[in-house]
Design a protein around this motif. Structure first.
Motif, PDB file in Angstrom:
ATOM      1  N   PHE A 176       9.532   1.086  -9.854  1.00 47.06           N
ATOM      2  CA  PHE A 176       7.963   0.612  -9.823  1.00 47.06           C
ATOM      3  C   PHE A 176       7.944  -0.626 -10.344  1.00 47.06           C
ATOM      4  CE2 PHE A 176       3.621   0.278 -11.420  1.00 47.06           C
ATOM      5  CZ  PHE A 176       2.849   0.650 -10.467  1.00 47.06           C
ATOM      6  N   ARG A 212      -8.102 -16.400 -12.780  1.00 47.54           N
ATOM      7  CA  ARG A 212      -9.260 -16.522 -13.373  1.00 47.54           C
ATOM      8  C   ARG A 212      -9.410 -17.777 -14.175  1.00 47.54           C
ATOM      9  NH1 ARG A 212     -12.440 -12.278 -14.410  1.00 47.54           N
ATOM     10  NH2 ARG A 212     -10.910 -10.990 -15.143  1.00 47.54           N
ATOM     11  N   GLN A 256       0.807  -1.322   0.121  1.00 50.94           N
ATOM     12  CA  GLN A 256       0.010   0.104  -0.245  1.00 50.94           C
ATOM     13  C   GLN A 256       0.832   1.287   0.038  1.00 50.94           C
ATOM     14  OE1 GLN A 256      -3.418   0.620   0.480  1.00 50.94           O
ATOM     15  NE2 GLN A 256      -4.110  -1.719   0.167  1.00 50.94           N
ATOM     16  N   THR A 287      -5.875  -3.102  -7.273  1.00 49.69           N
ATOM     17  CA  THR A 287      -5.691  -4.543  -7.140  1.00 49.69           C
ATOM     18  C   THR A 287      -5.337  -4.918  -5.598  1.00 49.69           C
ATOM     19  OG1 THR A 287      -4.766  -4.509  -9.282  1.00 49.69           O
ATOM     20  CG2 THR A 287      -3.851  -6.253  -8.124  1.00 49.69           C
ATOM     21  N   LEU A 288      -4.570  -4.161  -4.970  1.00 48.04           N
ATOM     22  CA  LEU A 288      -4.039  -4.699  -3.425  1.00 48.04           C
ATOM     23  C   LEU A 288      -5.373  -4.680  -2.832  1.00 48.04           C
ATOM     24  CD1 LEU A 288      -0.837  -2.462  -2.948  1.00 48.04           C
ATOM     25  CD2 LEU A 288      -1.072  -4.759  -3.556  1.00 48.04           C
ATOM     26  N   ALA A 309      -6.926  -2.777 -14.069  1.00 50.68           N
ATOM     27  CA  ALA A 309      -5.918  -2.965 -15.169  1.00 50.68           C
ATOM     28  C   ALA A 309      -6.099  -2.306 -16.557  1.00 50.68           C
ATOM     29  CB  ALA A 309      -5.419  -4.251 -15.522  1.00 50.68           C
ATOM     30  N   GLU A 310      -7.381  -2.254 -16.855  1.00 51.81           N
ATOM     31  CA  GLU A 310      -7.872  -1.602 -18.162  1.00 51.81           C
ATOM     32  C   GLU A 310      -7.725  -0.232 -17.775  1.00 51.81           C
ATOM     33  OE1 GLU A 310     -11.364  -3.908 -18.800  1.00 51.81           O
ATOM     34  OE2 GLU A 310     -10.086  -5.671 -19.361  1.00 51.81           O
ATOM     35  N   TYR A 335      -1.303   8.940 -10.908  1.00 51.95           N
ATOM     36  CA  TYR A 335      -0.814   8.186 -11.861  1.00 51.95           C
ATOM     37  C   TYR A 335      -1.967   6.960 -12.205  1.00 51.95           C
ATOM     38  CZ  TYR A 335       3.460  10.681 -12.350  1.00 51.95           C
ATOM     39  OH  TYR A 335       4.208  12.072 -12.325  1.00 51.95           O
ATOM     40  N   VAL A 371       2.738  -2.230 -17.587  1.00 54.70           N
ATOM     41  CA  VAL A 371       2.132  -2.403 -16.383  1.00 54.70           C
ATOM     42  C   VAL A 371       0.670  -2.864 -16.459  1.00 54.70           C
ATOM     43  CG1 VAL A 371       1.230  -1.100 -14.078  1.00 54.70           C
ATOM     44  CG2 VAL A 371       3.543  -0.642 -15.009  1.00 54.70           C
ATOM     45  N   GLY A 372      -0.440  -2.243 -17.299  1.00 48.94           N
ATOM     46  CA  GLY A 372      -1.545  -2.507 -17.399  1.00 48.94           C
ATOM     47  C   GLY A 372      -1.659  -3.983 -18.268  1.00 48.94           C
ATOM     48  N   MET A 389      -9.959  -6.415 -10.451  1.00 47.58           N
ATOM     49  CA  MET A 389      -8.752  -6.314 -10.732  1.00 47.58           C
ATOM     50  C   MET A 389      -8.547  -6.170 -12.415  1.00 47.58           C
ATOM     51  SD  MET A 389      -6.716  -9.269  -8.578  1.00 47.58           S
ATOM     52  CE  MET A 389      -7.135  -9.325  -6.756  1.00 47.58           C
ATOM     53  N   SER A 390      -9.025  -6.822 -13.116  1.00 49.29           N
ATOM     54  CA  SER A 390      -8.861  -6.611 -14.574  1.00 49.29           C
ATOM     55  C   SER A 390      -9.568  -5.230 -15.017  1.00 49.29           C
ATOM     56  CB  SER A 390      -9.887  -7.821 -15.401  1.00 49.29           C
ATOM     57  OG  SER A 390      -9.574  -9.002 -15.128  1.00 49.29           O
ATOM     58  N   ILE A 443      -5.774   1.744 -16.835  1.00 51.23           N
ATOM     59  CA  ILE A 443      -4.483   2.324 -17.114  1.00 51.23           C
ATOM     60  C   ILE A 443      -4.310   2.729 -18.207  1.00 51.23           C
ATOM     61  CG2 ILE A 443      -2.037   1.569 -17.237  1.00 51.23           C
ATOM     62  CD1 ILE A 443      -2.109  -0.316 -14.943  1.00 51.23           C
ATOM     63  N   MET A 490      -1.155  -6.397 -15.108  1.00 50.59           N
ATOM     64  CA  MET A 490      -2.091  -6.419 -13.970  1.00 50.59           C
ATOM     65  C   MET A 490      -3.162  -7.020 -14.621  1.00 50.59           C
ATOM     66  SD  MET A 490      -1.957  -2.747 -12.039  1.00 50.59           S
ATOM     67  CE  MET A 490      -0.314  -2.264 -11.193  1.00 50.59           C
ATOM     68  N   ALA A 542      -4.111   1.810 -10.528  1.00 55.97           N
ATOM     69  CA  ALA A 542      -4.730   0.482 -10.713  1.00 55.97           C
ATOM     70  C   ALA A 542      -3.894  -0.504  -9.913  1.00 55.97           C
ATOM     71  CB  ALA A 542      -4.307   0.382 -12.261  1.00 55.97           C
ATOM     72  N   PHE A 543      -2.768  -0.210  -9.551  1.00 55.28           N
ATOM     73  CA  PHE A 543      -2.101  -1.132  -8.643  1.00 55.28           C
ATOM     74  C   PHE A 543      -2.808  -1.157  -6.961  1.00 55.28           C
ATOM     75  CE2 PHE A 543       1.690  -2.104  -5.784  1.00 55.28           C
ATOM     76  CZ  PHE A 543       1.890  -3.451  -6.167  1.00 55.28           C
ATOM     77  N   ALA A 570      -4.777 -10.861 -13.038  1.00 50.09           N
ATOM     78  CA  ALA A 570      -6.292 -11.593 -12.626  1.00 50.09           C
ATOM     79  C   ALA A 570      -6.535 -12.675 -13.494  1.00 50.09           C
ATOM     80  CB  ALA A 570      -7.118 -10.322 -12.979  1.00 50.09           C
ATOM     81  N   ASP A 584      -1.186   9.105 -17.897  1.00 50.02           N
ATOM     82  CA  ASP A 584      -0.207   9.382 -16.882  1.00 50.02           C
ATOM     83  C   ASP A 584       0.993  10.197 -17.519  1.00 50.02           C
ATOM     84  OD1 ASP A 584      -1.343   7.822 -15.424  1.00 50.02           O
ATOM     85  OD2 ASP A 584      -0.131   6.069 -15.312  1.00 50.02           O
ATOM     86  N   SER A 609      -1.583   4.011 -13.196  1.00 55.51           N
ATOM     87  CA  SER A 609      -1.182   2.805 -13.006  1.00 55.51           C
ATOM     88  C   SER A 609      -0.743   2.572 -11.568  1.00 55.51           C
ATOM     89  CB  SER A 609       0.520   2.669 -13.444  1.00 55.51           C
ATOM     90  OG  SER A 609       1.193   3.750 -13.226  1.00 55.51           O
ATOM     91  N   CYS A 610      -0.542   3.900 -10.704  1.00 55.88           N
ATOM     92  CA  CYS A 610      -0.513   3.591  -9.400  1.00 55.88           C
ATOM     93  C   CYS A 610      -1.848   3.365  -8.872  1.00 55.88           C
ATOM     94  CB  CYS A 610       0.123   4.975  -8.764  1.00 55.88           C
ATOM     95  SG  CYS A 610       1.938   4.872  -9.111  1.00 55.88           S
ATOM     96  N   GLU A 662       2.281  10.252  -6.501  1.00 57.76           N
ATOM     97  CA  GLU A 662       2.102   9.225  -7.316  1.00 57.76           C
ATOM     98  C   GLU A 662       0.729   8.648  -7.467  1.00 57.76           C
ATOM     99  OE1 GLU A 662       4.770   6.136  -5.525  1.00 57.76           O
ATOM    100  OE2 GLU A 662       6.633   7.525  -5.734  1.00 57.76           O
TER     101      GLU A 662
END
Lengths: 341, 341
Positions: free
Chosen positions: B27, B242, A57, A79-80, A259-260, A70, B230-231, A255-256, A262, B234, A75-76, B238, A267, A72-73, A67
């Motif tokens: 990162f 899945r 985290q 995910t967490l 990711a999408e 962004y 990164v995307g 999570m997907s 991003i 990630m 999205a991470f 998932a 960014d 990407s951050c 950060e």
């Protein structure tokens, strides 16, 4: 196929059934232990996943807050967070296994032990009763046997006296009466033995064909309920995990989705927002004509130079300058690319 | 919204971009570490589940082979085997995360580092070139300034000589030539400085409006590809999990099926198969008439008793006796329920 009855087929296997039902309880104990260990594994797994999520985290620092702009951050981070939900589902597995199997089985085993004890107590009592009846029969048989022997001996004595010419009539009569009395006693013992035997056979018949089969049937039913309970638990075992699968699927979907979400362009735009100084690149350097100026005045030179310098380093627009004064952005450090001094 | 170009907006943020792209690589390193730790957790979880399954597998003993005939034991064994498959799926997660993310990212980070190094090398080179051009300009400007001063002094000297009546014509002519020469040198320096300035401005313009934007654009593209990567990772993160969900579902289906295959009636039938002695329950005890037999012979008594005894304990049918002799089943132990002796 018609199920064979334990009462009919296993009438002489009381001890075996005692052992088998004890094994059945141990099976349940062992199964409970198995579920408990599975729960521990799930709780431990969930804990490790939670710790992993926590470890990565972002800290509450200015840098990491920056950060978080962004995609990407973000999205991470998403995910967490989904990973924490995922860990939670494994905790749900552990909780439900505990509630629906461990606790349920704990109560069930207690009841089963009590019921089993009661059935085998009934069995032992019935058997004790038959043992006593047998002893009574043996005793009445032995009495009859002894009385027969006595009657036989009295009869032989009478016959011997009766055949002896040297014996008085009174003695013969005494022996005859004795033999008669002994014969009567034997007759009485016979009828008592006979009645005792009839009673014993009746009870033995009832024991083996009614009482015992009934107790064995109850034990059989108890055991079949136990096996059924095993089936219920094993079905629950699979159900408990199946219930979390759709939620795990949702976590993975999220999570997907994260990711999408991003956006590389967004960014790199954010990098501009973050680092842009607002300065313009340096323009052309102006010609400094020492030769022409010198004829008029010496002071012209230094004046020209300082004006030229201010033009060289860098042109700050009024509005950009204002924003520089009010924002934490640092002015460009004197790097090689800032401007040629 | 049109994305702003780093070349245009961040021309003076070379160091910031160097830091930012370094942060981008860190990162990825951090994300790789995160995936590795997730893999360790999965492998560890799978190992624990495998050990649990192994621990509860039946031993290769006669007793447990006997137990395997019960549907409940077989169902438990099936559950344990499915659990091993389930553990295998978590190993698959770890394997795929390693292959599709850790290894891929490892290669990618190497390439990214090399590309980043190359871009910043190009940037520094371009900047070094401009620095040299600036030094050259400064030097030619200083020379022009100096030559102007010299020409000025020579002109002043000539004017002073020309106005002095005590000076020879030859000296005046000498000073005039000297002033003329100095003026010519200053004129040459001016045109060299002018040419140098023109060249510098052309290069500076090209530097800030062509070369630098091009390098910055490449860095921006590199960074956008990194974010895209990164995307992709990630999304894979998932996806990998899945992919195993349907197989986990199948494991659970098999567990349910195993639970449903439990048949209490079949198991109690199996108990019969396992423990049945084949003996019949004792029949009626026969009456032993000592009184009647005794009149014939004393030996009759003992004969009758032994006959009676053989009838009492237990009636073994011929075929059952044969099966007893050829099977490992033990004859009934002399328990209370076997028969009354």
């Amino acid at each position: 196929m018609e199920t064979m009855s334990w009462g009919a087929e296993l009438w002489d296997q009381f001890d075996s059934l005692e052992k088998h039902t004890q094994w059945g309880i141990e099976f349940l104990d062992r199964y409970t232990k198995f579920i408990k260990e599975r729960c521990e594994i799930e709780v431990n797994y969930a804990k490790q996943i939670r710790n992993l999520s926590k470890k990565y985290q972002p800290k509450k620092s200015l840098r990491e807050e920056e950060e978080s702009k962004y995609t990407s951050c973000r999205a991470f981070l998403a995910t967490l967070n989904e990973l924490t939900d995922y860990a939670g589902q494994h905790e749900v597995i552990a909780e439900n296994l505990t509630a629906k199997i461990v606790s349920e089985l704990g109560r069930y085993i207690q009841d089963l032990k009590a019921e089993r004890k009661s059935h085998f107590h009934d069995g032992r009592k019935a058997q004790q009763h038959m043992e006593n009846a047998w002893k009574q029969l043996e005793s009445s048989k032995r009495r009859f046997e002894r009385d027969c022997r006595e009657a036989d001996r009295a009869r032989q004595h009478f016959e011997k006296m009766d055949a002896d010419i040297n014996v008085t009539k009174a003695d013969v009569e005494k022996a005859r009466l004795q033999a008669q009395m002994r014969a009567q006693i034997a007759e009485d013992s016979k009828s008592e033995y006979s009645s005792c035997l009839e009673n014993f056979n009746q009870e033995q018949n009832q024991h083996y064909h009614t009482l015992l089969p009934l107790i064995f049937q109850r034990i059989q039913e108890m055991e079949e309920r136990r096996v059924e309970q095993v089936g219920v638990c094993m079905k629950t075992f699979a159900e408990v995990e199946r219930q979390v699968l759709p939620i795990v699927g949702t976590c993975l979907d999220e999570m997907s989705r994260a990711a999408e979400s991003i956006q590389p362009k967004a960014d790199s735009q954010q990098v501009v927002e973050c680092y842009k100084s607002g300065f313009e690149p340096p323009g052309d350097v102006e010609f400094e004509d020492y030769g022409l100026k010198r004829t008029a005045s010496d002071s012209n030179l230094s004046h020209t130079r300082s004006r030229s310098k201010s033009k060289l380093w860098p042109f700050i627009k009024r509005n950009r300058l204002m924003s520089l004064l009010t924002s934490p952005r640092q002015p460009p450090s004197p790097t090689l690319f800032t401007a040629i001094p």
